[in-house]
Design an enzyme around this catalytic site. Structure first.
Site, short mmCIF file in Angstrom:
data_model
loop_
_atom_site.label_atom_id
_atom_site.label_comp_id
_atom_site.label_asym_id
_atom_site.label_seq_id
_atom_site.Cartn_x
_atom_site.Cartn_y
_atom_site.Cartn_z
N CYS A 237 3.79 8.95 17.82
CA CYS A 237 2.49 8.74 17.15
C CYS A 237 2.72 8.12 15.77
CB CYS A 237 1.75 10.05 16.94
SG CYS A 237 2.21 11.34 18.05
N GLY B 222 8.96 6.26 34.76
CA GLY B 222 8.95 5.60 36.06
C GLY B 222 9.59 6.37 37.19
N ASN C 105 -2.19 3.06 29.90
CA ASN C 105 -3.19 4.04 29.47
C ASN C 105 -3.38 3.96 27.97
OD1 ASN C 105 -2.55 6.69 27.88
ND2 ASN C 105 -0.68 6.25 29.06
N THR D 91 5.90 6.10 27.01
CA THR D 91 5.42 4.85 27.63
C THR D 91 5.86 3.64 26.81
OG1 THR D 91 3.35 5.08 26.44
CG2 THR D 91 3.40 5.89 28.70
N ASN E 243 3.48 20.13 24.28
CA ASN E 243 3.70 18.81 23.70
C ASN E 243 2.89 18.71 22.41
OD1 ASN E 243 2.70 15.84 23.31
ND2 ASN E 243 4.57 15.70 24.50
N GLY F 279 -5.45 8.13 24.00
CA GLY F 279 -5.64 8.43 22.57
C GLY F 279 -5.52 9.90 22.25
N LEU F 280 -4.69 10.63 23.01
CA LEU F 280 -4.37 12.02 22.71
C LEU F 280 -5.59 12.93 22.64
CD1 LEU F 280 -1.71 11.31 19.90
CD2 LEU F 280 -1.26 11.78 22.32
#
Lengths: 267, 308
Positions: free
Chosen positions: B135, B249, B73, B198, B103, B76-77
């Site tokens: 980030c 996962g 994915n 991720t 978050n 982009g927040l």
């Protein structure tokens, strides 16, 4: 069966599967919860089984729904659709739906138009078939469908069967008339007429650009890559005049004037 | 939770969870119907989508791409900013009745402190924050805050000074020395660590003969990354003494059990929810049966059992 609320996952079974030739097919699924609520333009996330192969569901438009059965059309493009294509009567599938804003609910409070022109490209015919059934023959002014050409002969034959009086175009002339869907559309949208379209993004954009002043009368059902189908992943957003909108739950049906066609991803 | 046969409750970093299953950031929409108790069976807590100080449009182009047993994915927040979150999403989140974490995008030092101040002063308050240090550090050289122990320590210190509530810190598996980053976060006052986020990957579009994503690299998640995530959970749990939440996962109850045996106190489930809304209940039921069969009376007794 009450409708509304968020889509849910249902374990369902394939009721019937008909090949339309060349990797296309139509299959019927028995699932009352979806069949009784589905609206033309809405879609279903379909998984060929219950495991994680493939990992994500495949969004397929509802091509028809009656009683406790709904139908979908697919074209094999990868592993997920190939697995769906292998399904036979009685095989289990997982279905999540019905999802999204269809042709009717996307209109809000506006009454139905007196006449509708239906324009579809390849498997984009699916929601338009359902729409034609719900609208009734008297409201369908014209139906124009397009396929790529060679390799789509079986699908083209089915289109002629499914849409009586359809004007059929193919890029190479193998199916009826040579040309694109655009070739079959009038130069100007007649008064009191809307155009409902579904197909590849390039076709939808071309339709929108053909009638630059009439974007409010063009309802387009868009496709997009998506992961969840319920508005969570934000994977399917498109740019619109009101900012990013999710194809899955804010659409998939938008008016052409809402969409910033020149900013859409080409992939 | 009447179907559960064993006590799955556990305290994690200032939150008391009825089950160890936490919905990870970025997957659950703010559709009120999906925050109802019946749709959240088995869920111990929920983490909101990423919230930044100012609204973010996210990335253009392709945003999701299926891979073998997983997905990439590049969202982009995308979010409506902290004020938009408080107005539109927080009421929905609260209605779940479940503990929740906001978050938080770790932006510049100034932005994250202002973001936390807005959250802190919001009517009704917020119990817990999950600080995402994956980030880019726009105050630094663009490298993710969580890559080095030094920048991670600074990020946590900045957040800790502005936030007295529960503070979970979400690590990035891209860190070359993840245990060192974990220790740094612990030393600056993190209440729990989420391990991790991720994994950077990419995909090539064979038709266009170009990378699929505009930013080329994208975040890989799904069952494909589970063994990688389990290894990092093991390493981090061996390095710190604060609770660790396994993330990456998790798609079956067996995955959750493995992470808990490795030392995790809870697990976050993310992209597997795209395939199965009912996964939290299945994980909770599976863990309850496993505890019963193992003769362990409560979940805390399972934590780190695999290390003994």
């Amino acid at each position: 069966m009450s409708c509304g609320g968020s889509p849910q996952d249902y374990a369902a079974a394939v009721l019937g599967h008909r090949s339309l030739g060349d990797g296309s097919g139509l299959f019927a699924v028995r699932c009352e919860e979806i069949a009784s609520c589905a609206e033309p333009g809405q879609f279903v996330m379909v998984r060929p089984g219950t495991g994680y192969d493939p990992f994500l569901g495949r969004p397929l438009a509802v091509a028809d729904a009656a009683g406790d059965v709904f139908k979908m059309i697919y074209r094999v493009v990868g592993r997920g659709t190939a697995l769906l294509a292998s399904k036979r009567q009685g095989d289990p599938v997982t279905v999540r739906g019905p999802i999204g804003r269809g042709f009717f609910s996307a209109r809000g409070e506006k009454p139905l138009p007196r006449k509708v022109i239906l324009a579809g490209g390849s498997v984009g015919a699916a929601p338009l078939l359902f729409a034609a059934r719900r609208l009734g023959l008297s409201r369908v002014e014209k139906t124009v469908m397009g396929v790529a050409g060679k390799g789509w002969e079986g699908f083209a034959e089915w289109l002629k069967e499914a849409f009586p009086g359809v004007d059929l175009y193919s890029d190479d002339g193998t199916a009826e008339t040579k040309g694109t869907v655009l070739s079959g559309l009038p130069d100007f949208l007649p008064a009191e007429t809307e155009l409902w379209a579904c197909g590849p993004q390039g076709m939808l954009r071309a339709v929108a650009e053909k009638y630059p002043r009439d974007g409010h009368r063009i309802m387009a059902a868009l496709e997009s890559r998506m992961a969840c189908g319920v508005g969570g992943c934000l994977g399917c957003v498109i740019p619109t005049v009101s900012g990013n909108r999710r194809v899955c739950v804010d659409g998939p049906v938008f008016t052409a004037e809402e969409v910033k066609w020149n900013e859409l991803s080409s992939c | 939770m009447s179907s559960l046969r064993a006590d799955l409750s556990i305290a994690v970093g200032g939150l008391n969870l009825e089950t160890p299953v936490v919905i990870a950031s970025g997957v659950w929409p703010y559709d009120p119907a999906l925050w109802s108790p019946e749709r959240l069976e088995g869920v111990g807590a929920l983490c909101t989508k990423a919230v930044s100080l100012h609204p973010r449009e996210g990335n253009r182009g392709v945003r999701v791409w299926e891979t073998s047993c997983g997905m990439l994915n590049s969202i982009g927040l995308q979010n409506s900013g902290v004020r938009g979150f408080l107005k539109n999403a927080l009421p929905v989140v609260r209605n779940s009745g479940r503990p929740f974490l906001v978050n938080l995008v770790m932006e510049s030092a100034r932005d994250v402190q202002e973001n936390l101040a807005v959250l802190r002063d919001a009517p009704g308050g917020t119990e817990a924050v999950e600080l995402n240090i994956s980030c880019p550090n726009v105050d630094g050289d663009g490298m993710a805050w969580g890559i080095s122990p030094e920048s991670a320590a600074r990020a946590v210190a900045i957040a800790r000074s502005a936030w007295k509530g529960s503070l979970w810190v979400k690590l990035t598996p891209q860190a070359p020395d993840l245990p060192a980053v974990a220790k740094a976060a612990e030393s600056e006052g993190a209440d729990a660590l989420v391990c991790g986020n991720t994994w950077l990957g990419m995909a090539m579009d064979l038709k266009r003969k170009r990378p699929v994503f505009q930013r080329v690299a994208a975040g890989l998640s799904g069952p494909a990354v589970f063994p990688l995530a389990l290894r990092t959970v093991w390493q981090v749990c061996g390095a710190v003494s604060i609770p660790v939440v396994g993330c990456g996962g998790v798609a079956r109850w067996e995955d959750a059990a493995a992470m808990i045996l490795a030392g995790a106190s809870a697990v976050e489930v993310g992209s597997a929810l795209f395939a199965d809304f009912d996964l939290p209940r299945k994980i909770a039921d599976g863990l309850a049966d496993y505890l019963t069969e193992a003769g362990v009376s409560n979940l805390a007794g399972l934590v780190a059992l695999g290390r003994k």
